[in-house]
Motif scaffolding. Structure first.
Motif, PDB file in Angstrom:
ATOM      1  N   TYR A  54      88.003 -50.622  64.793  1.00 38.09           N
ATOM      2  CA  TYR A  54      89.110 -50.681  65.758  1.00 38.09           C
ATOM      3  C   TYR A  54      90.453 -50.703  65.027  1.00 38.09           C
ATOM      4  N   LEU A  55      90.535 -51.538  63.995  1.00 36.77           N
ATOM      5  CA  LEU A  55      91.792 -51.670  63.248  1.00 36.77           C
ATOM      6  C   LEU A  55      92.146 -50.363  62.536  1.00 36.77           C
ATOM      7  N   ARG A  56      91.150 -49.716  61.929  1.00 39.73           N
ATOM      8  CA  ARG A  56      91.413 -48.433  61.258  1.00 39.73           C
ATOM      9  C   ARG A  56      91.810 -47.362  62.269  1.00 39.73           C
ATOM     10  N   ALA A  57      91.224 -47.410  63.465  1.00 35.68           N
ATOM     11  CA  ALA A  57      91.587 -46.457  64.521  1.00 35.68           C
ATOM     12  C   ALA A  57      93.038 -46.669  64.962  1.00 35.68           C
ATOM     13  N   MET A  58      93.541 -47.884  64.801  1.00 36.85           N
ATOM     14  CA  MET A  58      94.934 -48.186  65.137  1.00 36.85           C
ATOM     15  C   MET A  58      95.889 -47.741  64.031  1.00 36.85           C
ATOM     16  N   GLY A  59      95.343 -47.315  62.910  1.00 30.51           N
ATOM     17  CA  GLY A  59      96.183 -46.823  61.827  1.00 30.51           C
ATOM     18  C   GLY A  59      96.292 -47.747  60.625  1.00 30.51           C
TER      19      GLY A  59
ATOM     20  N   LYS B 181      82.072 -54.779  61.438  1.00 30.84           N
ATOM     21  CA  LYS B 181      82.251 -53.331  61.360  1.00 30.84           C
ATOM     22  C   LYS B 181      83.019 -52.805  62.571  1.00 30.84           C
ATOM     23  N   MET B 182      82.675 -53.299  63.756  1.00 36.31           N
ATOM     24  CA  MET B 182      83.337 -52.841  64.977  1.00 36.31           C
ATOM     25  C   MET B 182      84.840 -53.137  64.925  1.00 36.31           C
ATOM     26  N   LEU B 183      85.193 -54.376  64.574  1.00 37.47           N
ATOM     27  CA  LEU B 183      86.610 -54.748  64.519  1.00 37.47           C
ATOM     28  C   LEU B 183      87.336 -53.976  63.413  1.00 37.47           C
TER      29      LEU B 183
END
Length: 130
Positions: free
Chosen positions: A20-25, A15-17
């Protein structure tokens, strides 16, 4: 549009990763809990632009999964980022031998992860259209 295949057996890290990936777009983050699910997905889905995988999976090792990706002509150049708590030099060397492009030992910061992903995608070969 970049698609990321994330293979991590620990729900918290998965979930964390993914976050992170979704936060990067990244809009398409396929989160899978084991190697068998990843093999099935790779056989039936569109080629990912990046694979993030753990080395210690409950069924197939991350090393074997990485080797499988490298042996598949359609995916041989997909960047593979190993994210693992196994942080010994021999683990890194074995991951490199299996074909991993980069290795990030746990624990790490969101910033470190983001920089590593951006670096891999920037240096990835241009995507082939079939």
């Amino acid at each position: 549009m970049h698609t990321v295949l994330l293979v991590e057996d620990a729900p918290f890290f998965r979930k964390m990763l993914g976050d992170y990936l979704r936060a990067m777009g990244f809009k398409q983050v396929v989160e899978l809990p084991n190697g068998q699910a990843a093999l099935k997905h790779l056989a039936s889905a569109e080629r990912p632009d990046l694979v993030c995988l753990d080395l210690t999976l409950p069924d197939i090792s991350g090393y074997d999964l990485c080797e499988h990706i490298r042996k598949n002509p359609g995916m041989a150049d997909v960047p593979v980022l190993v994210v693992s708590a196994r942080d010994l030099p021999e683990d890194k060397a074995h991951a490199e031998e299996a074909g991993a492009n980069s290795y990030l030992g746990k624990p790490f910061t969101q910033d470190e992860f983001s920089k590593r992903v951006k670096h891999l995608l920037k240096n990835a070969p241009a995507r082939r259209t079939s």
